[in-house]
Design a protein around this motif. Structure first.
Motif, PDB file in Angstrom:
ATOM      1  N   LYS A 259      -0.249  26.488 -24.349  1.00  0.00           N
ATOM      2  CA  LYS A 259       0.994  25.960 -23.333  1.00  0.00           C
ATOM      3  C   LYS A 259       1.812  24.872 -23.667  1.00  0.00           C
TER       4      LYS A 259
ATOM      5  N   ASN B 229      -0.966  28.937 -12.223  1.00  0.00           N
ATOM      6  CA  ASN B 229      -0.117  29.893 -11.543  1.00  0.00           C
ATOM      7  C   ASN B 229       0.092  31.167 -12.243  1.00  0.00           C
ATOM      8  N   GLU B 230       0.269  31.169 -13.555  1.00  0.00           N
ATOM      9  CA  GLU B 230       0.175  32.484 -14.369  1.00  0.00           C
ATOM     10  C   GLU B 230      -0.739  33.485 -14.120  1.00  0.00           C
TER      11      GLU B 230
END
Length: 74
Positions: free
Chosen positions: A31, A50-51
């Motif tokens: 990321k 969150n993903e």
């Protein structure tokens, strides 16, 4: 704003998924590369959580264990 330590975020991701520490750290590194270093490692960990659908700030109901408390920084 509540700030969780990076280790706590990784722990929660690990607890809610079947990912290992290595896999989580690899996703964080990926990321960081994907976003060209525009975010911190801490921010990348939040995005990964969150993903993956991991709620880092769940409402606490019932009994709270003392070892789960974090100090408040003023």
């Amino acid at each position: 704003m509540i700030k969780l330590p990076l280790e706590e975020i990784i722990y929660k991701i690990k607890e809610k998924t079947s990912l290992s520490d290595h896999d989580i750290n690899q996703k964080i590194d990926d990321k960081l590369v994907q976003l060209s270093g525009l975010i911190s490692r801490h921010g990348a960990a939040h995005i990964i959580a969150n993903e993956l659908g991991v709620n880092l700030f769940e409402a606490v109901t019932g009994t709270l264990q003392i070892n789960r408390l974090l100090p408040l920084k003023v």
